[in-house]
Scaffold this motif. Structure first.
Motif, PDB file in Angstrom:
ATOM      1  N   PHE A   5       0.827  -1.199   0.000  1.00 48.63           N
ATOM      2  CA  PHE A   5       0.000   0.000   0.000  1.00 48.63           C
ATOM      3  C   PHE A   5       0.864   1.252   0.000  1.00 48.63           C
ATOM      4  O   PHE A   5       1.923   1.299   0.632  1.00 48.63           O
ATOM      5  N   ASP A   6       0.399   2.263  -0.709  1.00 51.90           N
ATOM      6  CA  ASP A   6       1.048   3.568  -0.658  1.00 51.90           C
ATOM      7  C   ASP A   6       0.647   4.318   0.607  1.00 51.90           C
ATOM      8  O   ASP A   6       1.427   5.097   1.155  1.00 51.90           O
ATOM      9  N   LEU A   7      -0.569   4.085   1.031  1.00 52.06           N
ATOM     10  CA  LEU A   7      -1.102   4.784   2.191  1.00 52.06           C
ATOM     11  C   LEU A   7      -2.140   3.891   2.867  1.00 52.06           C
ATOM     12  O   LEU A   7      -2.940   3.240   2.189  1.00 52.06           O
ATOM     13  N   VAL A   8      -2.122   3.846   4.181  1.00 45.33           N
ATOM     14  CA  VAL A   8      -3.131   3.106   4.945  1.00 45.33           C
ATOM     15  C   VAL A   8      -3.785   4.079   5.916  1.00 45.33           C
ATOM     16  O   VAL A   8      -3.104   4.727   6.709  1.00 45.33           O
ATOM     17  N   SER A   9      -5.095   4.192   5.835  1.00 47.25           N
ATOM     18  CA  SER A   9      -5.838   5.126   6.678  1.00 47.25           C
ATOM     19  C   SER A   9      -6.616   4.368   7.741  1.00 47.25           C
ATOM     20  O   SER A   9      -7.139   3.275   7.499  1.00 47.25           O
ATOM     21  N   GLY A  10      -6.713   4.936   8.927  1.00 44.98           N
ATOM     22  CA  GLY A  10      -7.484   4.328  10.000  1.00 44.98           C
ATOM     23  C   GLY A  10      -8.979   4.484   9.783  1.00 44.98           C
ATOM     24  O   GLY A  10      -9.433   5.400   9.101  1.00 44.98           O
ATOM     25  N   TRP A  11      -9.741   3.594  10.365  1.00 47.48           N
ATOM     26  CA  TRP A  11     -11.199   3.633  10.280  1.00 47.48           C
ATOM     27  C   TRP A  11     -11.776   3.415  11.675  1.00 47.48           C
ATOM     28  O   TRP A  11     -11.671   2.322  12.227  1.00 47.48           O
ATOM     29  N   LYS A  12     -12.346   4.463  12.237  1.00 49.23           N
ATOM     30  CA  LYS A  12     -12.997   4.353  13.537  1.00 49.23           C
ATOM     31  C   LYS A  12     -14.372   3.704  13.320  1.00 49.23           C
ATOM     32  O   LYS A  12     -15.391   4.390  13.235  1.00 49.23           O
ATOM     33  N   GLN A  40     -12.343   4.792  -1.878  1.00 50.79           N
ATOM     34  CA  GLN A  40     -13.303   4.033  -1.086  1.00 50.79           C
ATOM     35  C   GLN A  40     -12.821   3.821   0.348  1.00 50.79           C
ATOM     36  O   GLN A  40     -12.402   2.740   0.733  1.00 50.79           O
ATOM     37  N   LEU A  41     -12.853   4.896   1.110  1.00 49.08           N
ATOM     38  CA  LEU A  41     -12.526   4.835   2.532  1.00 49.08           C
ATOM     39  C   LEU A  41     -13.768   5.172   3.357  1.00 49.08           C
ATOM     40  O   LEU A  41     -14.610   5.954   2.921  1.00 49.08           O
ATOM     41  N   HIS A  42     -13.841   4.602   4.534  1.00 50.75           N
ATOM     42  CA  HIS A  42     -14.976   4.873   5.407  1.00 50.75           C
ATOM     43  C   HIS A  42     -14.754   6.097   6.295  1.00 50.75           C
ATOM     44  O   HIS A  42     -15.718   6.710   6.751  1.00 50.75           O
ATOM     45  N   ASP A  43     -13.490   6.428   6.554  1.00 54.33           N
ATOM     46  CA  ASP A  43     -13.189   7.486   7.519  1.00 54.33           C
ATOM     47  C   ASP A  43     -12.014   8.313   7.023  1.00 54.33           C
ATOM     48  O   ASP A  43     -10.864   8.026   7.334  1.00 54.33           O
ATOM     49  N   PHE A  44     -12.305   9.370   6.259  1.00 56.96           N
ATOM     50  CA  PHE A  44     -11.252  10.212   5.701  1.00 56.96           C
ATOM     51  C   PHE A  44     -10.572  11.054   6.784  1.00 56.96           C
ATOM     52  O   PHE A  44      -9.415  11.425   6.649  1.00 56.96           O
ATOM     53  N   ASN A  45     -11.302  11.365   7.837  1.00 51.62           N
ATOM     54  CA  ASN A  45     -10.816  12.312   8.827  1.00 51.62           C
ATOM     55  C   ASN A  45     -10.089  11.653   9.998  1.00 51.62           C
ATOM     56  O   ASN A  45      -9.740  12.327  10.968  1.00 51.62           O
ATOM     57  N   CYS A  46      -9.875  10.363   9.922  1.00 52.89           N
ATOM     58  CA  CYS A  46      -9.164   9.684  11.004  1.00 52.89           C
ATOM     59  C   CYS A  46      -7.717  10.161  11.048  1.00 52.89           C
ATOM     60  O   CYS A  46      -7.032  10.238  10.019  1.00 52.89           O
ATOM     61  N   GLY A  47      -7.247  10.492  12.259  1.00 55.26           N
ATOM     62  CA  GLY A  47      -5.889  11.012  12.394  1.00 55.26           C
ATOM     63  C   GLY A  47      -4.802   9.962  12.284  1.00 55.26           C
ATOM     64  O   GLY A  47      -3.623  10.297  12.151  1.00 55.26           O
ATOM     65  N   ILE A  81      -4.425   2.496  -1.989  1.00 53.44           N
ATOM     66  CA  ILE A  81      -4.762   3.043  -0.677  1.00 53.44           C
ATOM     67  C   ILE A  81      -5.593   2.022   0.089  1.00 53.44           C
ATOM     68  O   ILE A  81      -6.591   1.510  -0.412  1.00 53.44           O
ATOM     69  N   GLY A  82      -5.169   1.742   1.315  1.00 55.87           N
ATOM     70  CA  GLY A  82      -5.865   0.754   2.129  1.00 55.87           C
ATOM     71  C   GLY A  82      -6.467   1.362   3.383  1.00 55.87           C
ATOM     72  O   GLY A  82      -6.336   2.553   3.655  1.00 55.87           O
ATOM     73  N   GLU A  83      -7.118   0.508   4.151  1.00 51.27           N
ATOM     74  CA  GLU A  83      -7.815   0.954   5.348  1.00 51.27           C
ATOM     75  C   GLU A  83      -7.704  -0.104   6.435  1.00 51.27           C
ATOM     76  O   GLU A  83      -7.737  -1.303   6.144  1.00 51.27           O
ATOM     77  N   LYS A  84      -7.577   0.353   7.666  1.00 53.17           N
ATOM     78  CA  LYS A  84      -7.471  -0.582   8.792  1.00 53.17           C
ATOM     79  C   LYS A  84      -8.319  -0.069   9.951  1.00 53.17           C
ATOM     80  O   LYS A  84      -8.276   1.112  10.295  1.00 53.17           O
ATOM     81  N   VAL A  85      -9.103  -0.971  10.518  1.00 52.97           N
ATOM     82  CA  VAL A  85      -9.957  -0.610  11.648  1.00 52.97           C
ATOM     83  C   VAL A  85      -9.093  -0.290  12.860  1.00 52.97           C
ATOM     84  O   VAL A  85      -8.160  -1.034  13.191  1.00 52.97           O
ATOM     85  N   VAL A  86      -9.373   0.819  13.511  1.00 54.47           N
ATOM     86  CA  VAL A  86      -8.649   1.227  14.714  1.00 54.47           C
ATOM     87  C   VAL A  86      -9.653   1.426  15.854  1.00 54.47           C
ATOM     88  O   VAL A  86     -10.846   1.608  15.635  1.00 54.47           O
ATOM     89  N   LYS A  87      -9.148   1.399  17.067  1.00 52.04           N
ATOM     90  CA  LYS A  87     -10.006   1.539  18.246  1.00 52.04           C
ATOM     91  C   LYS A  87     -10.219   3.010  18.562  1.00 52.04           C
ATOM     92  O   LYS A  87      -9.279   3.792  18.617  1.00 52.04           O
ATOM     93  N   HIS A  88     -11.473   3.380  18.728  1.00 55.58           N
ATOM     94  CA  HIS A  88     -11.818   4.767  19.040  1.00 55.58           C
ATOM     95  C   HIS A  88     -12.100   4.897  20.529  1.00 55.58           C
ATOM     96  O   HIS A  88     -12.825   4.086  21.110  1.00 55.58           O
ATOM     97  N   GLN A  89     -11.535   5.910  21.141  1.00 58.77           N
ATOM     98  CA  GLN A  89     -11.734   6.161  22.563  1.00 58.77           C
ATOM     99  C   GLN A  89     -12.732   7.290  22.757  1.00 58.77           C
ATOM    100  O   GLN A  89     -12.691   8.297  22.049  1.00 58.77           O
ATOM    101  N   ALA A  90     -13.622   7.118  23.700  1.00 60.15           N
ATOM    102  CA  ALA A  90     -14.584   8.178  24.009  1.00 60.15           C
ATOM    103  C   ALA A  90     -13.864   9.366  24.647  1.00 60.15           C
ATOM    104  O   ALA A  90     -12.884   9.208  25.366  1.00 60.15           O
ATOM    105  N   ARG A  91     -14.337  10.573  24.337  1.00 58.99           N
ATOM    106  CA  ARG A  91     -13.734  11.774  24.893  1.00 58.99           C
ATOM    107  C   ARG A  91     -13.979  11.838  26.404  1.00 58.99           C
ATOM    108  O   ARG A  91     -15.110  11.685  26.871  1.00 58.99           O
ATOM    109  N   LYS A  92     -12.903  12.081  27.165  1.00 55.73           N
ATOM    110  CA  LYS A  92     -13.013  12.168  28.622  1.00 55.73           C
ATOM    111  C   LYS A  92     -12.977  13.615  29.117  1.00 55.73           C
ATOM    112  O   LYS A  92     -13.596  13.953  30.117  1.00 55.73           O
TER     113      LYS A  92
END
Length: 209
Positions: A5-12, A40-47, A81-92
């Motif tokens: 992959f050239d780029l892998v983006s996270g997916w919350k 075809q990404l689900h979450d463009f704004n994932c950091g 371009i690929g995508e990988k599921v990442v764990k999202h934490q609730a805002r504290k």
């Protein structure tokens, strides 16, 4: 990456945000980004994103365009371009900065990227087509008014008293302006390409012994 992959983006995938204030607007935003960019990404704004070294060096990110790094990479020729599921934490702590202003700015940036990627190298295809269409509409109204005044109702109202006259005049003026905008855009694009070619040739000549 090992998969090439050239780029892998996270997916919350599972989010802990507010449904109305952030979750639904984010889904609408990502849907619009997929439609316009064909990435075809689900979450463009994932950091969380991983890049190849040359991808980072060959894309230009300015303003708030960090949301569209995958799109910028695709426009630069990095389409794997690929995508990988990442764990999202609730805002504290604190409050989210996401609001109507950021949502609107994000959509405006998306329109900018879509326009540049689709018509940046051929502005005449957009502005010229719009200009010709508007001019044809205006000319059609003018032709109708001329035939009506000369042959059908020569003793009727003055042309300047008919709303079709102003529709015709405005359409032809706007059509001409669109066409000129496309023409000037083409000149600017070609001038930039010629400058780049000249710079590259100069660098090659200087590098020769």
């Amino acid at each position: 990456t090992k998969e090439g992959f050239d780029l892998v983006s996270g997916w919350k995938k599972k989010r802990y945000d507010s449904l109305l204030s952030k979750n639904i607007p984010s889904k609408l935003f990502n849907w619009a980004a997929r439609i316009t960019s064909n990435v075809q990404l689900h979450d463009f704004n994932c950091g969380l994103k991983a890049f190849r070294n040359d991808v980072v060096k060959n894309i230009e990110v300015s303003g708030e365009m960090h949301r569209y790094i995958p799109v910028l990479a695709k426009n630069a020729g990095y389409s794997h371009i690929g995508e990988k599921v990442v764990k999202h934490q609730a805002r504290k702590y604190g409050k989210t900065k996401f609001g109507a202003e950021r949502f609107i700015n994000g959509l405006l940036d998306l329109i900018t990227i879509w326009f540049v990627s689709k018509f940046g190298k051929r502005p005449m295809h957009l502005f010229g087509a719009l200009g010709v269409l508007m001019f044809i509409i205006g000319f059609g109204f003018a032709l109708y008014l001329g035939i009506d005044k000369l042959f059908i109702n020569p003793f009727g109202r003055l042309l300047s008293e008919r709303p079709q006259f102003y529709v015709s005049l405005t359409s032809m003026i706007i059509g001409t302006q669109f066409f000129l905008a496309g023409f000037l855009g083409e000149i600017m694009v070609r001038s930039r390409v010629n400058v780049q070619r000249y710079t590259i040739s100069e660098e090659l000549n200087l590098s020769r012994p």
